[in-house]
Design a protein around this motif. Sequence first.
Motif, short mmCIF file in Angstrom:
data_model
loop_
_atom_site.label_atom_id
_atom_site.label_comp_id
_atom_site.label_asym_id
_atom_site.label_seq_id
_atom_site.Cartn_x
_atom_site.Cartn_y
_atom_site.Cartn_z
N UNK A 331 14.71 -17.04 30.70
CA UNK A 331 13.47 -17.01 31.48
C UNK A 331 13.35 -15.73 32.31
N UNK A 332 14.49 -15.16 32.72
CA UNK A 332 14.46 -13.91 33.46
C UNK A 332 14.06 -12.73 32.58
N UNK A 333 14.26 -12.87 31.27
CA UNK A 333 13.95 -11.77 30.35
C UNK A 333 12.61 -11.92 29.66
N UNK A 334 12.12 -13.15 29.56
CA UNK A 334 10.96 -13.42 28.71
C UNK A 334 9.87 -14.12 29.51
N UNK A 335 8.64 -13.64 29.39
CA UNK A 335 7.53 -14.21 30.17
C UNK A 335 7.17 -15.61 29.71
N UNK A 336 6.98 -15.78 28.41
CA UNK A 336 6.55 -17.06 27.86
C UNK A 336 7.71 -17.74 27.14
N UNK A 337 8.07 -18.92 27.60
CA UNK A 337 9.13 -19.70 26.97
C UNK A 337 8.48 -20.67 25.99
N UNK A 338 8.77 -20.50 24.71
CA UNK A 338 8.16 -21.31 23.67
C UNK A 338 9.07 -22.48 23.29
N UNK A 339 8.49 -23.45 22.59
CA UNK A 339 9.29 -24.58 22.12
C UNK A 339 10.43 -24.10 21.23
N UNK A 340 10.17 -23.07 20.43
CA UNK A 340 11.22 -22.54 19.55
C UNK A 340 12.40 -22.02 20.36
#
Length: 358
Positions: A331-340
């Motif tokens: 989450x610290x690296x990626x804006x959108x957390x997807x189900x995948x």
Amino acid sequence: QLALLGVDVIEAGFPLSSPGDFEAVQRIARQVQGPMITALARAARPDIDAVWQAVREAPRSQIHMVLSVSDIHIERKLRSNRRDVLQRGTEAVAYARSLCNEVEYSPEDAGRADPEYLFETLEAVIDAGATVVNIPDTTGYTLPNEFGALIAAIRANVRNIDRAMISVHCHNDLGLSTANSIAAVLNGARRVECTINGIGERAGNASLEEVVMILRTRERSLRLRTGIDTTRLAEVSALVSRHTGVPVQPNKAVVGANAFAHASGIHQDGVLKDKLTYEIMRPEDVGMGESRIVLSPRSGRHAFQFRLAELGYHLPEAAFSRAWEQFLLLADRKKDILDKDLEDIVRSLQPAVAVGVV
């Protein structure tokens, strides 16, 4: 769609501006059932004639005209004076009333006008036959307490105001159009001119969905009701956005994509326990489906566990703790957390743990 929504009046256009606008207003007048159909004119006979020809076939029609009332507009735009403008306005209203039983008069820039001259103007146009007087905050200049007080002053100082409905038309230049509209209603206005998604000139107009949901959400304290079918608000909002090409900002009140999305861990924990902790209206009441839990670095363990369960994953405590640590790093690296992404985290724990899937 506006008729299905339950609006009382549709202002369909400005017929004299172009043949296309005239035809559009005329088609609306002929085909749309339910609301009163009106259109805009300047205080001049050619404009009034164009409006009447466009709306006359509607079961309920109205002629709406606008003429300046502030000294700034009278002197710098019209190059005229108060006496001549007042005469022009009353003559235009009398002519419009000879054609149509419903006539609305808007004294433009009322928010910056001399109140005494505004009162004089309103008395004169009501005597001439106006059935609605629409008070515009044309430049979005007034504060809610000022605009509310102006409506109260109109009721107190215009001797024949009981013969006309008070309407308001607020612009959003300072972000106060909805607040000013509600202040006006609290002081006796009974019609609000507003637009879907708040679209309009410059910074826009009062947002219909905001005005409606204030009235609906605070109905007990305001003691006012609206007949709008609120479950259609999101659908109509999306329709207007598609056809105008103007996107709805995600944090738009009532119909924005984030209006019922919860990303803060504190908020998520509260909502998962009881939605009333952070939602003052239900998303389904405005046609927005269900609330959303948005996973972010600010999310809490409760929300993460809830989302995994929605995907069918039930992890033992030790495995859940490792999954939580991986989630925070992602989450610290990626804006959108997807189900995948969540599925990949769970798979990374296998075969070290047995994962319950339902």
